[in-house]
Design an enzyme around this catalytic site. Sequence first.
Site, PDB file in Angstrom:
ATOM      1  N   ARG A 110       0.857  -1.187   0.000  1.00 11.68           N
ATOM      2  CA  ARG A 110       0.000   0.000   0.000  1.00 11.68           C
ATOM      3  C   ARG A 110       0.896   1.241   0.000  1.00 11.68           C
ATOM      4  O   ARG A 110       2.099   1.132   0.270  1.00 11.68           O
ATOM      5  CB  ARG A 110      -0.897  -0.009   1.225  1.00 11.68           C
ATOM      6  CG  ARG A 110      -0.083  -0.070   2.500  1.00 11.68           C
ATOM      7  CD  ARG A 110      -0.972  -0.039   3.715  1.00 11.68           C
ATOM      8  NE  ARG A 110      -0.129  -0.030   4.902  1.00 11.68           N
ATOM      9  CZ  ARG A 110      -0.575   0.183   6.110  1.00 11.68           C
ATOM     10  NH1 ARG A 110      -1.849   0.403   6.312  1.00 11.68           N
ATOM     11  NH2 ARG A 110       0.238   0.173   7.134  1.00 11.68           N
ATOM     12  N   CYS A 114       3.154   6.135  -7.736  1.00 18.36           N
ATOM     13  CA  CYS A 114       3.834   7.398  -8.003  1.00 18.36           C
ATOM     14  C   CYS A 114       2.803   8.517  -7.849  1.00 18.36           C
ATOM     15  O   CYS A 114       1.776   8.492  -8.520  1.00 18.36           O
ATOM     16  CB  CYS A 114       4.400   7.364  -9.418  1.00 18.36           C
ATOM     17  SG  CYS A 114       4.921   8.979  -9.990  1.00 18.36           S
ATOM     18  N   GLU A 149      -1.941   7.938   4.984  1.00 21.55           N
ATOM     19  CA  GLU A 149      -0.500   8.124   5.241  1.00 21.55           C
ATOM     20  C   GLU A 149       0.341   8.233   3.968  1.00 21.55           C
ATOM     21  O   GLU A 149       1.194   7.381   3.689  1.00 21.55           O
ATOM     22  CB  GLU A 149       0.034   6.993   6.121  1.00 21.55           C
ATOM     23  CG  GLU A 149      -0.540   6.999   7.522  1.00 21.55           C
ATOM     24  CD  GLU A 149       0.223   6.114   8.483  1.00 21.55           C
ATOM     25  OE1 GLU A 149       0.986   5.240   8.041  1.00 21.55           O
ATOM     26  OE2 GLU A 149       0.061   6.307   9.696  1.00 21.55           O
ATOM     27  N   CYS A 154       9.117   8.796  -5.225  1.00 22.73           N
ATOM     28  CA  CYS A 154       9.301   8.088  -6.485  1.00 22.73           C
ATOM     29  C   CYS A 154      10.376   8.811  -7.300  1.00 22.73           C
ATOM     30  O   CYS A 154      10.525  10.033  -7.209  1.00 22.73           O
ATOM     31  CB  CYS A 154       7.971   8.074  -7.244  1.00 22.73           C
ATOM     32  SG  CYS A 154       8.109   7.381  -8.901  1.00 22.73           S
ATOM     33  N   CYS A 156      10.857   8.223 -10.856  1.00 18.15           N
ATOM     34  CA  CYS A 156      10.642   7.777 -12.232  1.00 18.15           C
ATOM     35  C   CYS A 156      10.877   8.930 -13.218  1.00 18.15           C
ATOM     36  O   CYS A 156      11.048  10.081 -12.815  1.00 18.15           O
ATOM     37  CB  CYS A 156       9.227   7.214 -12.387  1.00 18.15           C
ATOM     38  SG  CYS A 156       7.935   8.458 -12.370  1.00 18.15           S
ATOM     39  N   CYS A 159       8.426  11.737 -12.886  1.00 12.33           N
ATOM     40  CA  CYS A 159       8.734  12.623 -11.753  1.00 12.33           C
ATOM     41  C   CYS A 159       9.896  13.551 -12.112  1.00 12.33           C
ATOM     42  O   CYS A 159       9.897  14.727 -11.765  1.00 12.33           O
ATOM     43  CB  CYS A 159       9.072  11.810 -10.505  1.00 12.33           C
ATOM     44  SG  CYS A 159       7.598  11.092  -9.734  1.00 12.33           S
ATOM     45  N   GLU A 302      -5.226   8.103  14.527  1.00 14.10           N
ATOM     46  CA  GLU A 302      -4.999   6.694  14.901  1.00 14.10           C
ATOM     47  C   GLU A 302      -4.136   6.655  16.143  1.00 14.10           C
ATOM     48  O   GLU A 302      -3.255   7.486  16.345  1.00 14.10           O
ATOM     49  CB  GLU A 302      -4.224   5.940  13.809  1.00 14.10           C
ATOM     50  CG  GLU A 302      -4.958   5.669  12.542  1.00 14.10           C
ATOM     51  CD  GLU A 302      -4.078   4.924  11.532  1.00 14.10           C
ATOM     52  OE1 GLU A 302      -3.130   4.225  11.934  1.00 14.10           O
ATOM     53  OE2 GLU A 302      -4.349   5.074  10.331  1.00 14.10           O
ATOM     54  N   TRP A 310       4.610  -3.778  14.687  1.00 13.28           N
ATOM     55  CA  TRP A 310       5.769  -3.359  13.914  1.00 13.28           C
ATOM     56  C   TRP A 310       6.898  -2.753  14.742  1.00 13.28           C
ATOM     57  O   TRP A 310       7.906  -2.335  14.201  1.00 13.28           O
ATOM     58  CB  TRP A 310       5.343  -2.406  12.794  1.00 13.28           C
ATOM     59  CG  TRP A 310       4.419  -1.302  13.226  1.00 13.28           C
ATOM     60  CD1 TRP A 310       3.054  -1.321  13.150  1.00 13.28           C
ATOM     61  CD2 TRP A 310       4.775  -0.056  13.826  1.00 13.28           C
ATOM     62  NE1 TRP A 310       2.530  -0.141  13.659  1.00 13.28           N
ATOM     63  CE2 TRP A 310       3.563   0.648  14.081  1.00 13.28           C
ATOM     64  CE3 TRP A 310       5.982   0.551  14.181  1.00 13.28           C
ATOM     65  CZ2 TRP A 310       3.545   1.908  14.676  1.00 13.28           C
ATOM     66  CZ3 TRP A 310       5.955   1.805  14.762  1.00 13.28           C
ATOM     67  CH2 TRP A 310       4.748   2.468  14.995  1.00 13.28           C
ATOM     68  N   LYS A 351      -1.806  -8.947  11.516  1.00 13.67           N
ATOM     69  CA  LYS A 351      -2.698  -9.825  12.289  1.00 13.67           C
ATOM     70  C   LYS A 351      -2.434  -9.752  13.789  1.00 13.67           C
ATOM     71  O   LYS A 351      -3.318 -10.011  14.594  1.00 13.67           O
ATOM     72  CB  LYS A 351      -2.623 -11.270  11.785  1.00 13.67           C
ATOM     73  CG  LYS A 351      -1.265 -11.916  11.899  1.00 13.67           C
ATOM     74  CD  LYS A 351      -1.285 -13.321  11.322  1.00 13.67           C
ATOM     75  CE  LYS A 351       0.073 -13.986  11.391  1.00 13.67           C
ATOM     76  NZ  LYS A 351       1.091 -13.323  10.548  1.00 13.67           N
TER      77      LYS A 351
HETATM   78  C1  GLA Z   1      -0.603   3.144  10.241  1.00 17.22           C
HETATM   79  C2  GLA Z   1      -1.657   2.925   9.187  1.00 17.22           C
HETATM   80  C3  GLA Z   1      -2.699   1.913   9.565  1.00 17.22           C
HETATM   81  C4  GLA Z   1      -2.075   0.754  10.278  1.00 17.22           C
HETATM   82  C5  GLA Z   1      -1.332   1.255  11.491  1.00 17.22           C
HETATM   83  C6  GLA Z   1      -0.729   0.152  12.309  1.00 17.22           C
HETATM   84  O1  GLA Z   1      -0.761   4.223  11.023  1.00 17.22           O
HETATM   85  O2  GLA Z   1      -2.293   4.115   8.797  1.00 17.22           O
HETATM   86  O3  GLA Z   1      -3.349   1.492   8.404  1.00 17.22           O
HETATM   87  O4  GLA Z   1      -1.218   0.097   9.425  1.00 17.22           O
HETATM   88  O5  GLA Z   1      -0.286   2.067  11.052  1.00 17.22           O
HETATM   89  O6  GLA Z   1      -0.042   0.626  13.423  1.00 17.22           O
HETATM   90 ZN    ZN Z   2       7.221   8.917 -10.245  1.00 16.22          ZN
END
Ligand code: GLA
Ligand code: ZN
Length: 685
Positions: A110, A114, A149, A154, A156, A159, A302, A310, A351
């Site tokens: 995700r 570009c 986010e 990029c 390319c 760009c 968020e 992560w 997950k």
């Molecule tokens: C980011 C993303 C979310 C998710 C969270 C997980 O902030 O915007 O989609 O992936 O991280 O911490």
């Molecule tokens: Zn580009």
Amino acid sequence: MWNGKRPILFGGDYNPDQWDDATIDEDMKLFEQAGINLLVLPVFAWAKLEPEEGKYDFEWLDNILNKIWEHGIHVFLATPTSAQPSWLSKKYSDVLPVDIAGRRRTHGMRVFFCVNSINYRSRARAIAEALAERYRDFPGLAGWHVANEYGTYCYCENCRKKFITWLKARYGSIEELNSRWHTSFWGRQIYDFDDVTLPTELNDDYRFCPAVQLDYMRFVTDSTIECYLNEAQVLKAATPHLPVFTNISGFIKKLNQFEMTPHMDFVGWDNYPAPGDDAAFPAFKHEIMRAARDGAPFLVAEQSPNQQNWQPYNKIKRPGEIRRIAYQGLAHGADSSLFFQMRQSVAGQEKFHGAFIAHSGFQTRIFREGCALGQEFKKLGSSFTGGRIRARAAIVFDWENWWALELTSGPTQDMDYLKQVFRYYKAFYTENIPVDIIKTTTKLDNYDLVVMPLLYMMKPGFDEKIREFVKKGGTAAATYMSGRADENDRCVFGAYPGPLKDVFGVWVEETDALYPEETIEIIMTGKEGDCSERQHTGKFLCDLFHAQTAEVLAVYGKSFAGEKEQECFYTGMPALTVNKYGEGHAYYLGCEPDESFMRQWILKLCEETGVKRLFAFEGKLELTCRENENGQYVFVINHGNSKGRVWLNEEGESPVYYSLLQDKEVKGVFTISPGEVSVLFRGRD
Ligand code: GLA
Ligand code: ZN
């Protein structure tokens, strides 16, 4: 829409495209039980909404939205454009980005497109239009959340061409470009705009040519703004009365949010403190976000109801921790407490990321804490939303300065602007002295004290602003690594801090980098403006500077490598000075001081300028005050393991506050248990 004022927004990301009807029905009941009033969806559902180019399938979403609204829950409808469907990546060769090593990336991630791709933009706009058309009159629609986010860089060919157009518009001629980039260094003259190349890893260019990299970062920010507006304008046109924004990643460096957020109706950012972070650090980031739109209330878009997946080590949130994190956002100016996410996913990268409804279900500690928070927010309603924070002290934070300082090769590899500025912020935070983070464009009229840590890049006009501020009686404080370069990273000749030398009354001759184990004593000379203790420690960088008109308040003492004293030829040179300029004062600090120096010095500066802490207090407390048309709301968060106390009385008076969470009047000395939070209200007299 809500009648009248928006309440604290509570809820967050919900990805129902993963769930069957029975699960969704269960979720609705649970959301109602938890007091959730806002869901953000369908952030990643482009592939499901548009399985073939131009063919939309909205029925499943209609169903879900109707269910949500039947339960009285509002939505921020997300354009699902941060994860494009595979047909889009496959069909149009300009959609996937090229990385700094020149590799075209493959589909599957995700935020992996570009931002300048014509085809990405046209399909993103089309689905934004389709969503706007279909849902503009949906009664539960509270706003639009564009993509998710942003932050892809990029490299390319498309760009590159756009970058050249951008450079032409910015600099006009090739001569000007060569001068701004100072291409005579290492014979990098550019003869024709078409010869401009992008920063690349292939010849280490991005490391050795900071001026180019700096402009590329500006260009990517501008391109991302265009990409955002490509959708936002469509949404705004369809529903002019509703807010439009995008959520900002907690790793905020890559895009200049001070440039981006003025194009939005809200600053909304994703707050993920690392386990073990100093509580002051997320507070500092909230302040930066509050600065982006000059102190306007912002959104926490968020945060995590439990552990993340992560971090290197994903600690589960301790009992009460979510509540403190949530109130900290509100305390610093947020009008929302939104979470990622509502239901934990079955599989995929995230997950094991925490959620209100976990793999283990809802008979859980986390869900109970979520419900309790929801009940409290219901009680608070819209009481303090819209409230602003007032501060007489400010810390200057500049995004491009951040980039330039860290792109710079030398004098130390350990440069971390965010951490450096944080040290100054923390001194205010620990003492509960209200302080605003401000941009270089912010007016200084409302401040008595302006601290400008490591302001390496001196933007046109900022020096004049500081000069006027001090002349009229303000107090400014600058530090090592200040006033060195212009907007294109070209250094000033004639000694740092460049145009502000006379205001600070000093000139910097050299800067020494210390090894991590090296320290230097800072010895106070015992004059006015002094710290209360005489001896302190400095590290990191030492400016060797001369006091011209300034008075020396501290000098460098002995130098140490670990415990061992070593030769130092600059022992005795100034470490801290103050210059009287016009009606005001300008302090210059030569090295990074220890925490105790910092606290004593900041306290001294506040005392001299009449900048006050909110209340006298005892304990590891965080105190802030938001003010709106109703009155004042004092937030008290006890981060410590023992009781805290706040002296609410002011010079002889003993005003009565009302504790909104505990439902009782309080006055005099307010006591707060370890880990607790309170919101104390005082109406307008
Ligand atoms: C980011 C993303 C979310 C998710 C969270 C997980 O902030 O915007 O989609 O992936 O991280 O911490
Ligand atoms: Zn580009």
